[in-house]
Design a protein around this motif. Structure first.
Motif, short mmCIF file in Angstrom:
data_model
loop_
_atom_site.label_atom_id
_atom_site.label_comp_id
_atom_site.label_asym_id
_atom_site.label_seq_id
_atom_site.Cartn_x
_atom_site.Cartn_y
_atom_site.Cartn_z
N HIS A 1 -38.36 -57.87 -43.30
CA HIS A 1 -39.67 -57.60 -42.71
C HIS A 1 -39.57 -57.36 -41.20
O HIS A 1 -40.28 -56.50 -40.66
N HIS B 1 -47.45 -53.19 -39.09
CA HIS B 1 -47.41 -54.36 -38.20
C HIS B 1 -46.29 -54.24 -37.18
O HIS B 1 -46.50 -54.44 -35.98
N PRO C 1 -54.75 -52.12 -50.06
CA PRO C 1 -54.91 -53.50 -49.59
C PRO C 1 -54.37 -53.70 -48.18
O PRO C 1 -53.40 -53.05 -47.79
N ARG C 2 -54.98 -54.59 -47.44
CA ARG C 2 -54.55 -54.85 -46.07
C ARG C 2 -53.14 -55.43 -46.02
O ARG C 2 -52.45 -55.31 -45.00
N SER C 3 -52.70 -56.02 -47.10
CA SER C 3 -51.34 -56.57 -47.14
C SER C 3 -50.28 -55.49 -46.96
O SER C 3 -49.13 -55.80 -46.63
N THR D 1 -49.95 -53.57 -44.63
CA THR D 1 -49.51 -53.49 -43.23
C THR D 1 -48.18 -54.20 -43.02
O THR D 1 -47.50 -53.95 -42.03
N HIS D 2 -47.82 -55.07 -43.96
CA HIS D 2 -46.57 -55.83 -43.84
C HIS D 2 -45.56 -55.41 -44.91
O HIS D 2 -44.56 -56.13 -45.13
N VAL D 3 -45.77 -54.28 -45.54
CA VAL D 3 -44.86 -53.84 -46.60
C VAL D 3 -43.47 -53.59 -46.04
O VAL D 3 -43.32 -53.18 -44.88
#
Length: 216
Positions: free
Chosen positions: A50, A57, A132-134, A136-138
């Motif tokens: 990540h 992000h 989904p907002r998640s 942004t961290h993919v």
């Protein structure tokens, strides 16, 4: 006196590596980072992938680091052998043909442009509640965008009519997933392929590394 020497027949592997140094340095770095991922505990592996992703992000927080570091990691170390084959099939021939500087310019431009555009499209989808907002961290790492650009620019290396069959295959391979509801990664691949095809002016004067001048 200037002489031209053929690659040493007794050392074909060494000659091949020396003819495309950027490709093999890059592959070596990916091999090292893949080993790190394999031996790292699961929690550390998660943080590493990540932290070195070029997701929304990381691009917002550390844009230069995200764009640079994401090109030296792959998410699945088990695919390292496959990437080694792809490097030899696409990166090495382009570097041998155009020289290291133009090879790097093409693949780096594709990596940067495809990443920024695809992540911008993803951000718009998140803002419109279509993703989904998640996301942004993919995890978004790897060398596939640069490889797509190399596939594209190699079109100009082939003679007709094989060039057109090759181009049709490349467009189908990268375009069909996008046309059938692909992901932001599929969009990035299509953009990178386009960057490679648009690099035609850089192919007008090739740099042969089949022979090298030697001064004696």
């Amino acid at each position: 006196m200037i002489e031209h020497s053929e690659p040493e027949p007794s050392r074909p592997l060494r000659s091949w590596i020396r003819s495309s140094p950027g490709t093999h340095i890059w592959l070596l770095i990916i091999a090292v980072t893949s080993i790190v991922v394999v031996i790292a505990p699961d929690r550390v592996e998660h943080v590493l992938l990540h932290r070195n992703s070029s997701n929304i992000h990381q691009l917002v927080q550390h844009p230069i680091r995200a764009l640079l570091s994401s090109a030296f990691w792959i998410e699945n170390p088990a695919s390292l052998a496959l990437y080694a084959v792809l490097f030899e099939l696409f990166y090495a021939p382009v570097e041998r043909w155009l020289g290291t500087q133009r090879w790097l310019l093409i693949v780096a431009s594709a990596h940067i442009i495809a990443t920024l555009v695809s992540q911008r499209v993803l951000l718009m989808a998140i803002e419109d509640h279509r993703a989904p907002r998640s996301m942004t961290h993919v995890v978004d790492i790897g060398v596939s965008y640069g490889l797509a650009a190399a596939v594209g620019v190699l079109t100009y290396r082939l003679p007709s009519p094989w060039r057109w069959f090759y181009l049709a295959g490349a467009v189908a391979f990268f375009g069909l997933p996008l046309a059938t509801g692909g992901t932001f990664t599929d969009l990035g691949h299509a953009i990178a392929l386009s960057v490679g095809l648009l690099a035609w002016p850089l192919t007008r004067h090739d740099v042969s590394r089949e022979t090298r001048p030697r001064f004696t």
